[in-house]
Each structure stands twice: as C-alpha cells, then as structure tokens.
Design a protein around this motif. Structure first.
Motif, mmCIF file in Angstrom:
data_model
loop_
_atom_site.group_PDB
_atom_site.id
_atom_site.type_symbol
_atom_site.label_atom_id
_atom_site.label_comp_id
_atom_site.label_asym_id
_atom_site.label_seq_id
_atom_site.Cartn_x
_atom_site.Cartn_y
_atom_site.Cartn_z
ATOM 1 N N ARG A 148 -7.999 22.578 18.631
ATOM 2 C CA ARG A 148 -8.545 23.217 19.824
ATOM 3 C C ARG A 148 -10.034 23.506 19.583
ATOM 4 O O ARG A 148 -10.508 23.421 18.478
ATOM 5 C CB ARG A 148 -7.809 24.520 20.113
ATOM 6 C CG ARG A 148 -6.326 24.318 20.357
ATOM 7 C CD ARG A 148 -5.640 25.646 20.695
ATOM 8 N NE ARG A 148 -4.196 25.531 20.581
ATOM 9 C CZ ARG A 148 -3.407 25.005 21.507
ATOM 10 N NH1 ARG A 148 -3.916 24.522 22.608
ATOM 11 N NH2 ARG A 148 -2.104 24.932 21.334
ATOM 12 N N ASP B 197 -6.425 20.650 23.856
ATOM 13 C CA ASP B 197 -7.504 21.353 24.559
ATOM 14 C C ASP B 197 -7.983 20.503 25.727
ATOM 15 O O ASP B 197 -7.781 19.298 25.753
ATOM 16 C CB ASP B 197 -8.668 21.645 23.609
ATOM 17 C CG ASP B 197 -9.471 22.878 24.021
ATOM 18 O OD1 ASP B 197 -9.487 23.213 25.212
ATOM 19 O OD2 ASP B 197 -10.081 23.501 23.133
ATOM 20 N N GLY C 3 -3.075 21.517 26.310
ATOM 21 C CA GLY C 3 -3.305 22.942 26.107
ATOM 22 C C GLY C 3 -2.193 23.619 25.329
ATOM 23 O O GLY C 3 -1.763 23.139 24.286
#
Length: 172
Positions: free
Chosen positions: A61, A95, A130
C-alpha cells in the motif's frame, strides 16, 4: 586453558568439503528439477492438461510502493497476451494508485515517465482492491470458496489445471 588452533590446511580442507557437498546437493536438486520439468512437459503434451489460471497479487500500500502495482499489472498483461482469459485471472491490488492524488497521470499507470502505454486501462479487471486484498480472500481464491451471494472471483480448477501465482510487495 589452551587455545585450539586450526591450521590453514585444515581450514582449506573444511571449505573444500563444504563446496563438494554443496555441488552434490546442487546437482541432485538440478536433476530433480529437470525431472519435474520433464513431467510437467509430458503432462502438457499428454492432453490431460485442462486450463491455465493466474493469481496476481500486489500486497503493498501507499504511493511509494507504486512499482509493485505496476509489476502486477505488467504480469497481468503478459498472462492475457499468453491466452489466459480474464475469467481465469484473479488480480488483487492493495491500493488505488490509478486515482491517487499523487499520480500525475490520472487514470493511468506507466512503467516509466514518458511511456506512451498505460498498464491500466478500462479493460483491466481488478478483482480485489484496497482493503479487500487480505490473506482470507487469497485463501478463498485458492480453495475456490464462494459464499452465498458473494460474487467475488475464485479459481475454478481441477486436478489437471495449471496455476501461476505472482506476488509482489512487502507481504500481506
């Protein structure tokens, strides 16, 4: 108390013995690897091979790990070019780099500055993104576990399927 000293000759003998053992282990493992490759080649040629699948994971991330998502997207494109359909590829990117405010190329991801072709396009099918990129979801994908009402992609393989797994990042 007397100090035990090992002569230079003894040290050289020990190093030589270790090197010989490493060569023996290396050669035997190379033989096993060759045998395994031969078995895989025979399996592919025998007609028992049914399908190819890929799991591609970018587990990092934050903006400074942009390169990991780029790696994953590049491998995704290679899999598609080799004929693996999107239905057999599970792409997990941890991400949202494409829409990150630091991304100078909005809605694109490029190998390097000035590159003309984005690795991300509207056709790119990111299956998990995510916070959905978790160990639990990866295991569900691998084991083909789909819960009622859950449309999340999983692998639909059999004992004759090939599975390619690519992982980039700093862990999960």
């Amino acid at each position: 108390m007397a100090m035990i000293s090992i002569s230079t000759y003894s040290k050289m003998r020990c190093v030589l013995i270790v090197l010989i053992l490493l060569c023996i282990v290396s050669n035997s493992s190379a033989a096993v690897s060759r045998a395994s490759r031969n078995q895989q080649h025979e399996k592919l040629q025998s007609g028992t091979h049914t399908s190819n699948h890929a799991i591609i994971v970018s587990s990092s991330r934050y903006w400074f790990n942009y390169r990991h998502a780029n790696n994953a997207l590049y491998v995704y494109e290679l899999c598609r070019q080799q004929g693996i359909p999107d239905s057999n590829i599970v792409l997990m990117i941890a991400d949202e780099y494409v829409v990150n405010p630091r991304n100078p190329a909005k809605n694109g991801m490029y190998i390097n500055h000035g590159s003309q072709q984005s690795l991300f396009s509207p056709e790119t099918q990111i299956d998990y993104r995510g916070d959905d990129v978790t160990v639990e979801n990866l295991l569900k994908v691998l084991y083909g576990i789909s819960e009622d009402g859950d449309n999340s992609p999983v692998l639909h393989t059999d004992e004759h399927s090939n599975i390619f797994m690519y992982w980039t990042g700093h862990g999960g």
